[in-house]
Design a protein around this motif. Structure first.
Motif, PDB file in Angstrom:
ATOM      1  N   GLY A 139       6.208  -1.413  -2.836  1.00  0.00           N
ATOM      2  CA  GLY A 139       5.723  -0.261  -3.579  1.00  0.00           C
ATOM      3  C   GLY A 139       4.216  -0.129  -3.525  1.00  0.00           C
ATOM      4  N   TYR A 140       3.514  -1.203  -3.855  1.00  0.00           N
ATOM      5  CA  TYR A 140       2.068  -1.009  -3.883  1.00  0.00           C
ATOM      6  C   TYR A 140       1.459  -0.999  -2.498  1.00  0.00           C
ATOM      7  CZ  TYR A 140       1.087  -6.141  -3.805  1.00  0.00           C
ATOM      8  OH  TYR A 140       0.979  -7.475  -3.498  1.00  0.00           O
ATOM      9  N   THR A 141       2.144  -1.596  -1.529  1.00  0.00           N
ATOM     10  CA  THR A 141       1.623  -1.501  -0.166  1.00  0.00           C
ATOM     11  C   THR A 141       1.693  -0.066   0.338  1.00  0.00           C
ATOM     12  OG1 THR A 141       2.395  -3.737   0.217  1.00  0.00           O
ATOM     13  CG2 THR A 141       1.768  -2.473   2.130  1.00  0.00           C
TER      14      THR A 141
ATOM     15  N   PHE B 155      -3.156  -6.874   4.402  1.00  0.00           N
ATOM     16  CA  PHE B 155      -3.141  -6.565   2.971  1.00  0.00           C
ATOM     17  C   PHE B 155      -2.034  -7.331   2.255  1.00  0.00           C
ATOM     18  CE2 PHE B 155      -3.983  -4.127  -0.705  1.00  0.00           C
ATOM     19  CZ  PHE B 155      -2.774  -3.794  -1.265  1.00  0.00           C
TER      20      PHE B 155
ATOM     21  N   LEU C 265      -3.200   1.293  -7.335  1.00  0.00           N
ATOM     22  CA  LEU C 265      -2.052   0.440  -7.063  1.00  0.00           C
ATOM     23  C   LEU C 265      -1.433  -0.053  -8.355  1.00  0.00           C
ATOM     24  CD1 LEU C 265      -3.179  -1.640  -3.991  1.00  0.00           C
ATOM     25  CD2 LEU C 265      -2.423   0.704  -4.153  1.00  0.00           C
TER      26      LEU C 265
ATOM     27  N   LYS D 183      14.623   3.606  -5.497  1.00  0.00           N
ATOM     28  CA  LYS D 183      13.804   3.976  -4.356  1.00  0.00           C
ATOM     29  C   LYS D 183      14.555   4.929  -3.448  1.00  0.00           C
ATOM     30  CE  LYS D 183      10.312   0.654  -4.011  1.00  0.00           C
ATOM     31  NZ  LYS D 183       9.330   1.578  -4.442  1.00  0.00           N
TER      32      LYS D 183
ATOM     33  N   ILE E 299      -3.331  -7.291  -7.830  1.00  0.00           N
ATOM     34  CA  ILE E 299      -3.826  -5.947  -7.534  1.00  0.00           C
ATOM     35  C   ILE E 299      -4.524  -5.327  -8.730  1.00  0.00           C
ATOM     36  CG2 ILE E 299      -2.097  -5.510  -5.789  1.00  0.00           C
ATOM     37  CD1 ILE E 299      -0.647  -3.781  -7.832  1.00  0.00           C
TER      38      ILE E 299
ATOM     39  N   ARG F  44       0.574   2.604  -9.838  1.00  0.00           N
ATOM     40  CA  ARG F  44       1.806   2.820  -9.086  1.00  0.00           C
ATOM     41  C   ARG F  44       2.848   1.785  -9.457  1.00  0.00           C
ATOM     42  NH1 ARG F  44       5.257   6.080  -7.024  1.00  0.00           N
ATOM     43  NH2 ARG F  44       6.421   5.195  -5.304  1.00  0.00           N
ATOM     44  N   VAL F  45       2.438   0.528  -9.593  1.00  0.00           N
ATOM     45  CA  VAL F  45       3.392  -0.522  -9.928  1.00  0.00           C
ATOM     46  C   VAL F  45       3.949  -0.284 -11.325  1.00  0.00           C
ATOM     47  CG1 VAL F  45       3.586  -2.969 -10.442  1.00  0.00           C
ATOM     48  CG2 VAL F  45       2.519  -2.239  -8.358  1.00  0.00           C
TER      49      VAL F  45
ATOM     50  N   LYS G 297      16.683  -1.069  -8.583  1.00  0.00           N
ATOM     51  CA  LYS G 297      15.376  -0.699  -8.051  1.00  0.00           C
ATOM     52  C   LYS G 297      15.543  -0.107  -6.665  1.00  0.00           C
ATOM     53  CE  LYS G 297      11.720  -3.251 -10.175  1.00  0.00           C
ATOM     54  NZ  LYS G 297      10.946  -4.428 -10.162  1.00  0.00           N
TER      55      LYS G 297
ATOM     56  N   VAL H  64      10.272  -5.839  -3.746  1.00  0.00           N
ATOM     57  CA  VAL H  64      10.266  -4.414  -4.058  1.00  0.00           C
ATOM     58  C   VAL H  64       8.895  -3.992  -4.558  1.00  0.00           C
ATOM     59  CG1 VAL H  64      11.226  -2.689  -5.598  1.00  0.00           C
ATOM     60  CG2 VAL H  64      12.722  -4.327  -4.506  1.00  0.00           C
ATOM     61  N   THR H  65       8.326  -4.809  -5.436  1.00  0.00           N
ATOM     62  CA  THR H  65       6.999  -4.482  -5.966  1.00  0.00           C
ATOM     63  C   THR H  65       5.957  -4.427  -4.858  1.00  0.00           C
ATOM     64  OG1 THR H  65       7.624  -5.681  -7.952  1.00  0.00           O
ATOM     65  CG2 THR H  65       5.310  -5.136  -7.690  1.00  0.00           C
ATOM     66  N   VAL H  66       5.991  -5.441  -4.002  1.00  0.00           N
ATOM     67  CA  VAL H  66       4.990  -5.483  -2.930  1.00  0.00           C
ATOM     68  C   VAL H  66       5.143  -4.272  -2.027  1.00  0.00           C
ATOM     69  CG1 VAL H  66       4.236  -6.754  -0.904  1.00  0.00           C
ATOM     70  CG2 VAL H  66       4.770  -7.979  -2.989  1.00  0.00           C
TER      71      VAL H  66
ATOM     72  N   LEU I  67       6.503   2.454 -11.139  1.00  0.00           N
ATOM     73  CA  LEU I  67       7.774   2.018 -10.571  1.00  0.00           C
ATOM     74  C   LEU I  67       8.577   1.205 -11.574  1.00  0.00           C
ATOM     75  CD1 LEU I  67       6.798   1.006  -6.959  1.00  0.00           C
ATOM     76  CD2 LEU I  67       8.158   2.929  -7.675  1.00  0.00           C
TER      77      LEU I  67
ATOM     78  N   THR J 198      -2.176  -3.297   7.268  1.00  0.00           N
ATOM     79  CA  THR J 198      -1.139  -3.463   6.249  1.00  0.00           C
ATOM     80  C   THR J 198      -0.686  -4.909   6.160  1.00  0.00           C
ATOM     81  OG1 THR J 198      -0.395  -1.259   6.850  1.00  0.00           O
ATOM     82  CG2 THR J 198       1.054  -2.558   5.458  1.00  0.00           C
TER      83      THR J 198
ATOM     84  N   PHE K 182       1.767 -10.966  -8.857  1.00  0.00           N
ATOM     85  CA  PHE K 182       1.407  -9.898  -7.934  1.00  0.00           C
ATOM     86  C   PHE K 182       0.716  -8.761  -8.663  1.00  0.00           C
ATOM     87  CE2 PHE K 182       3.088 -11.190  -3.918  1.00  0.00           C
ATOM     88  CZ  PHE K 182       3.947 -12.212  -4.272  1.00  0.00           C
TER      89      PHE K 182
END
Lengths: 343, 151
Positions: free
Chosen positions: A210-212, B49, B84, B133, B78, B87-88, B129, A206-208, B91, B46, B74
């Motif tokens: 999100g930041y992607t 990445f 980013l 979303k 970043i 953003r994390v 989560k 989920v985190t990946v 979330l 992507t 993770f």
């Protein structure tokens, strides 16, 4: 001296060495008869009133030793942890606003900056409220959700509602897509698992995702900038060298992206058209209104990616030794050509 | 942990994220019908990445002496990019809020397997989560967003 001056063997407080420290300073203020006994009792009362845990701090600087801080660790009361979280979000909001251009871009720019502004305000307000807020003890650096944020949310929601109400149909479509778009979890999981050769927990996926998505958004915005900058040029110019910018200065717009625009504030739309009609290669300062430049091209993305790496913003793209050779100083693995130094 | 097998996850003539990339291109400002080559190149960017951030995260875990990856790895990967990272954090904060507000409503009655309390919690976090979303991505009406959404 072999033993501290004011203690008898019978009392034996838990922290002999600490107790001797405040005593010399306290001596002038305590003018009582039977001085040594009095101080001993005061000391033991302090020691017994606080927690008996061997690692607890029970000795404080003389001015503050009267406050019983109890089990609270001093770092929780400090503004540092909350403000640090706020700072990083401030820069995110500012950086994003600096690149905001065009109608459609304004959609996600305003959404994201609003989302960040609210969190920033909440964090800043929350920082001042932390000492009174007992519930956030165990949050530490993750404590972005402070009580001060509640008031802000209502205001932000109202603003957002006003904005959404003012959208026309296309903007509304875009906004709906913005909220809905997300990567498929199993694809992300497959790629991640294959890379790290283990199965990652689901919240990581989920985190990946999100930041992607955030990364893709940043990249598309940059590609649009590139598109606008290249709109009046015949051939795409080479990527210019990086303009050294103070990395801690987040208030000015990034000059690395303004290389093609001249400071002609007097240029009107008519002049723009005239220049374009004459086929001049001279770059023009495009106004914020995005005339229809057509769909984005792969070249725009390649240039956007090049700039992203050049600016050193991306800690995680292309710098880990998988793709080497763009002249950006990367991690050790990249410098060594992909070989790991420590096994 | 192995070296990144970047091309092992490469699509064999097929895109990893085709419909999602198209949606995102439109959402972030491109035309409603983006070019195929654009979709292809963005898909490749992507995928790279994701691979590279995962690789950095796995290295971080390895240097910490752990074999199993965690979210913190993770987040570390970043850390260089402020947008980013923000953003994390956003979330995770949203999810935390959701959990708190759910806790108040949800007494847990009738939930299967409640005896194994610990197991259930982790899945709950993930489910919430996902719901977060899904709720965040619901289309908005004139009234604006529901109470959990703060984007």
């Amino acid at each position: 001296m072999a033993s501290p001056p004011y203690r008898s063997p019978a009392t034996s407080p838990p922290y002999p060495s600490h107790m001797s420290l405040p005593n010399p300073k306290k001596r002038p203020s305590l003018t009582m008869p039977g001085g040594p006994n009095q101080k001993r009792q005061k000391r033991t009362s302090i020691a017994s009133s606080s927690s008996a845990h061997p690692l607890r701090q029970t000795s404080f600087p003389p001015e503050e030793s009267n406050h019983d801080n109890g089990p609270r660790s001093p770092s929780v009361d400090s503004d540092f942890t909350a403000v640090t979280g706020g700072k990083s979000v401030v820069t995110a909001g500012t950086a994003k606003r600096g690149r905001r251009k065009g109608r459609a871009k304004q959609v996600d720019g305003s959404v994201k900056s609003e989302g960040r502004e609210k969190t920033v305000d909440g964090a800043n307000r929350g920082a001042s409220e932390v000492p009174e807020d007992d519930e956030e003890d165990d949050e530490g650096g993750e404590g972005m959700v402070e009580n001060g944020e509640v008031g802000d949310k209502a205001a932000e929601k109202k603003k957002l509602a006003v904005l959404l109400g003012a959208f026309d149909e296309e903007q509304n479509d875009r906004y709906v897509s913005l909220r809905r778009a997300k990567f498929r979890k199993d694809t992300i999981r497959k790629i991640t698992n294959q890379t790290v050769s283990q199965s990652v927990p689901p919240n990581v996926v989920v985190t990946v995702s999100g930041y992607t998505k955030a990364f893709v958004g940043v990249l598309i915005e940059r590609a649009r900038e590139v598109q606008q900058q290249w709109a009046t040029l015949d051939t795409p110019p080479p990527t210019p060298q990086k303009v050294p910018v103070d990395p801690t200065d987040f208030h000015t717009g990034n000059p690395n992206n303004d290389i093609f625009s001249t400071e002609s504030s007097s240029s009107s739309a008519f002049q723009d058209l005239t220049r374009a009609a004459q086929g001049l290669a001279e770059p023009v300062n495009q106004p914020a209104e995005r005339t229809d430049l057509g769909p984005l091209l792969p070249d725009h993305f390649r240039e956007a990616l090049r700039r992203y790496k050049r600016d050193g913003e991306g800690g995680g793209v292309g710098l880990a030794g998988v793709s080497v050779g763009l002249g950006v100083p990367g991690t050790g693995a990249a410098r060594l050509g992909g070989r790991r130094l420590f096994r | 942990m192995t070296e990144p097998r970047a091309r092992a996850a490469r699509h064999k003539g097929q895109l990893n994220f085709e419909p999602e990339i198209r949606d995102m291109l439109f959402a972030f400002g491109d035309d409603k019908y983006p070019l195929d080559e654009t979709v292809r190149i963005l898909d490749e960017i992507t995928t790279d990445f994701v691979i590279e951030t995962s690789h950095i995260a796995s290295k971080a875990a390895e240097y910490s002496g752990r074999t199993k990856l965690k979210i913190d790895d993770f987040k570390f990967a970043i850390r260089g990019d402020e947008i980013l990272t923000g953003r994390v954090r956003e979330l995770l904060a949203i999810d935390k809020e959701l959990k708190e507000s759910r806790k108040q409503f949800d007494t847990g009655e009738g939930r299967v397997g409640l005896e194994r309390g610990g197991r259930r919690k982790k899945e709950d976090k993930v489910e919430e989560k996902e719901e977060a979303k899904a709720e965040n991505s619901k289309p908005t009406q004139d009234e604006g967003l529901g109470e959990e959404d703060d984007e």
